[in-house]
Design a protein around this motif. Structure first.
Motif, PDB file in Angstrom:
ATOM      1  N   GLN A  76       0.827  -1.209   0.000  1.00 30.35           N
ATOM      2  CA  GLN A  76       0.000   0.000   0.000  1.00 30.35           C
ATOM      3  C   GLN A  76       0.860   1.257   0.000  1.00 30.35           C
ATOM      4  N   ARG A  77       1.888   1.229   0.801  1.00 30.02           N
ATOM      5  CA  ARG A  77       2.812   2.355   0.963  1.00 30.02           C
ATOM      6  C   ARG A  77       4.145   1.717   1.326  1.00 30.02           C
ATOM      7  N   PRO A  78       5.201   1.940   0.544  1.00 28.68           N
ATOM      8  CA  PRO A  78       6.458   1.213   0.758  1.00 28.68           C
ATOM      9  C   PRO A  78       7.047   1.353   2.164  1.00 28.68           C
ATOM     10  N   TYR A  79       6.871   2.508   2.790  1.00 31.31           N
ATOM     11  CA  TYR A  79       7.451   2.699   4.118  1.00 31.31           C
ATOM     12  C   TYR A  79       6.706   3.797   4.859  1.00 31.31           C
ATOM     13  N   LEU A  80       6.819   3.767   6.179  1.00 27.80           N
ATOM     14  CA  LEU A  80       6.362   4.871   7.017  1.00 27.80           C
ATOM     15  C   LEU A  80       7.573   5.717   7.396  1.00 27.80           C
ATOM     16  N   PHE A  81       8.620   5.026   7.826  1.00 30.28           N
ATOM     17  CA  PHE A  81       9.883   5.680   8.170  1.00 30.28           C
ATOM     18  C   PHE A  81      10.846   5.444   7.003  1.00 30.28           C
ATOM     19  N   LYS A  82      11.354   6.514   6.422  1.00 28.52           N
ATOM     20  CA  LYS A  82      12.242   6.345   5.262  1.00 28.52           C
ATOM     21  C   LYS A  82      13.652   6.025   5.755  1.00 28.52           C
ATOM     22  N   PHE A  83      13.827   4.761   6.159  1.00 30.26           N
ATOM     23  CA  PHE A  83      15.129   4.289   6.601  1.00 30.26           C
ATOM     24  C   PHE A  83      15.888   3.756   5.396  1.00 30.26           C
ATOM     25  N   PRO A  84      17.184   4.005   5.332  1.00 33.13           N
ATOM     26  CA  PRO A  84      17.962   3.428   4.225  1.00 33.13           C
ATOM     27  C   PRO A  84      18.042   1.912   4.361  1.00 33.13           C
ATOM     28  N   ASN A  85      18.220   1.258   3.238  1.00 31.06           N
ATOM     29  CA  ASN A  85      18.437  -0.186   3.246  1.00 31.06           C
ATOM     30  C   ASN A  85      19.782  -0.431   3.914  1.00 31.06           C
ATOM     31  N   TYR A  86      19.799  -1.203   4.970  1.00 33.25           N
ATOM     32  CA  TYR A  86      21.035  -1.423   5.717  1.00 33.25           C
ATOM     33  C   TYR A  86      21.856  -2.583   5.178  1.00 33.25           C
ATOM     34  N   ARG A  87      21.449  -3.119   4.024  1.00 30.92           N
ATOM     35  CA  ARG A  87      22.234  -4.159   3.353  1.00 30.92           C
ATOM     36  C   ARG A  87      22.567  -3.676   1.947  1.00 30.92           C
ATOM     37  N   PRO A  88      23.354  -2.616   1.844  1.00 31.88           N
ATOM     38  CA  PRO A  88      23.591  -2.029   0.526  1.00 31.88           C
ATOM     39  C   PRO A  88      24.334  -2.938  -0.456  1.00 31.88           C
ATOM     40  N   ILE A  89      25.105  -3.892   0.029  1.00 34.25           N
ATOM     41  CA  ILE A  89      25.862  -4.764  -0.872  1.00 34.25           C
ATOM     42  C   ILE A  89      24.973  -5.882  -1.421  1.00 34.25           C
ATOM     43  N   THR A  90      24.201  -6.522  -0.537  1.00 34.55           N
ATOM     44  CA  THR A  90      23.355  -7.629  -0.988  1.00 34.55           C
ATOM     45  C   THR A  90      21.965  -7.158  -1.384  1.00 34.55           C
ATOM     46  N   GLY A  91      21.557  -5.983  -0.927  1.00 42.38           N
ATOM     47  CA  GLY A  91      20.230  -5.493  -1.243  1.00 42.38           C
ATOM     48  C   GLY A  91      20.239  -4.555  -2.426  1.00 42.38           C
ATOM     49  N   GLU A  93      17.563  -2.504  -3.027  1.00 43.34           N
ATOM     50  CA  GLU A  93      16.591  -1.444  -2.756  1.00 43.34           C
ATOM     51  C   GLU A  93      17.257  -0.280  -2.021  1.00 43.34           C
ATOM     52  N   PRO A  94      16.862   0.951  -2.342  1.00 40.42           N
ATOM     53  CA  PRO A  94      17.492   2.108  -1.694  1.00 40.42           C
ATOM     54  C   PRO A  94      16.997   2.373  -0.270  1.00 40.42           C
ATOM     55  N   PHE A  95      15.814   1.842   0.069  1.00 37.77           N
ATOM     56  CA  PHE A  95      15.256   2.078   1.396  1.00 37.77           C
ATOM     57  C   PHE A  95      14.612   0.804   1.930  1.00 37.77           C
ATOM     58  N   MET A  96      14.259   0.817   3.204  1.00 37.21           N
ATOM     59  CA  MET A  96      13.642  -0.325   3.864  1.00 37.21           C
ATOM     60  C   MET A  96      12.129  -0.330   3.603  1.00 37.21           C
ATOM     61  N   TYR A  97      11.630  -1.388   2.996  1.00 37.08           N
ATOM     62  CA  TYR A  97      10.188  -1.586   2.874  1.00 37.08           C
ATOM     63  C   TYR A  97       9.663  -2.045   4.232  1.00 37.08           C
ATOM     64  N   GLN A  98       8.454  -1.585   4.606  1.00 35.05           N
ATOM     65  CA  GLN A  98       7.956  -1.868   5.949  1.00 35.05           C
ATOM     66  C   GLN A  98       6.482  -2.246   5.955  1.00 35.05           C
ATOM     67  N   ASN A  99       6.157  -3.170   6.840  1.00 30.38           N
ATOM     68  CA  ASN A  99       4.784  -3.414   7.261  1.00 30.38           C
ATOM     69  C   ASN A  99       4.661  -2.815   8.656  1.00 30.38           C
ATOM     70  N   ILE A 100       3.504  -2.208   8.933  1.00 24.32           N
ATOM     71  CA  ILE A 100       3.282  -1.545  10.217  1.00 24.32           C
ATOM     72  C   ILE A 100       2.004  -2.096  10.838  1.00 24.32           C
ATOM     73  N   ALA A 101       2.056  -2.385  12.133  1.00 27.09           N
ATOM     74  CA  ALA A 101       0.869  -2.775  12.887  1.00 27.09           C
ATOM     75  C   ALA A 101       0.680  -1.780  14.021  1.00 27.09           C
ATOM     76  N   LEU A 102      -0.512  -1.193  14.097  1.00 28.73           N
ATOM     77  CA  LEU A 102      -0.879  -0.292  15.188  1.00 28.73           C
ATOM     78  C   LEU A 102      -1.822  -1.040  16.124  1.00 28.73           C
ATOM     79  N   SER A 103      -1.536  -0.994  17.409  1.00 27.50           N
ATOM     80  CA  SER A 103      -2.350  -1.703  18.393  1.00 27.50           C
ATOM     81  C   SER A 103      -2.688  -0.782  19.553  1.00 27.50           C
TER      82      SER A 103
END
Length: 149
Positions: A76-91, A93-103
């Motif tokens: 639906q939306r690639p990320y909420l927090f635009k964090f960089p991909n922390y696996r730049p060599i093996t990854g 993608e430029p940023f971290m894709y995220q699923n979010i759960a609000l409870s």
């Protein structure tokens, strides 16, 4: 229990009704570069101005009011927090894709004054799905042309 919250490989954030940060775990610290002491009691939208306040409030309202969970997926939306991909060599993608759960976090009286947000890193899954879709498109184009991909 505090050690578990800090070491789990999932982002955990607790927000009050004014969207001020109450809890910020080690995952969030590591990926944002912000210490808990830097974010506590600060408004989420002041810390991350790329988060659309009206959109997020619309997602959070039923969690506070109806005491139900809400979800946001990377599709639906690639990320909420635009964090960089922390696996730049093996990854790839430029940023971290995220699923979010609000409870909702109910008090002893049953009211909800706080919500928890769990942030899951879905980058590997998103990257794999994107590669599979690209391969399927390539095969489809090749089939239309009568050639091999």
């Amino acid at each position: 229990m505090a050690d578990m919250l800090q070491s789990v490989d999932v982002g955990i954030v607790v927000l009050d009704r004014e969207y001020k940060v109450q809890v910020w775990n080690g995952f969030m610290e590591s990926h944002s570069g912000l210490l808990p002491s830097e974010v506590q009691q600060k408004c989420l939208f002041d810390l991350f101005n790329h988060i659309e306040e009206e959109w997020f409030a619309q997602k959070a309202k039923p969690v506070f009011e109806l005491k139900t969970r809400a979800f946001m997926t990377w599709e639906q939306r690639p990320y909420l927090f635009k964090f960089p991909n922390y696996r730049p060599i093996t990854g790839s993608e430029p940023f971290m894709y995220q699923n979010i759960a609000l409870s909702p976090l109910r008090s002893t009286t049953g009211t909800v004054e706080f919500i928890s947000m769990m942030i899951y890193d879905m980058t590997d899954i998103a990257s794999g799905k994107k590669q599979l879709e690209a391969l399927q498109v390539s095969e489809s184009v090749a089939a239309e042309r009568g050639t091999q991909p």
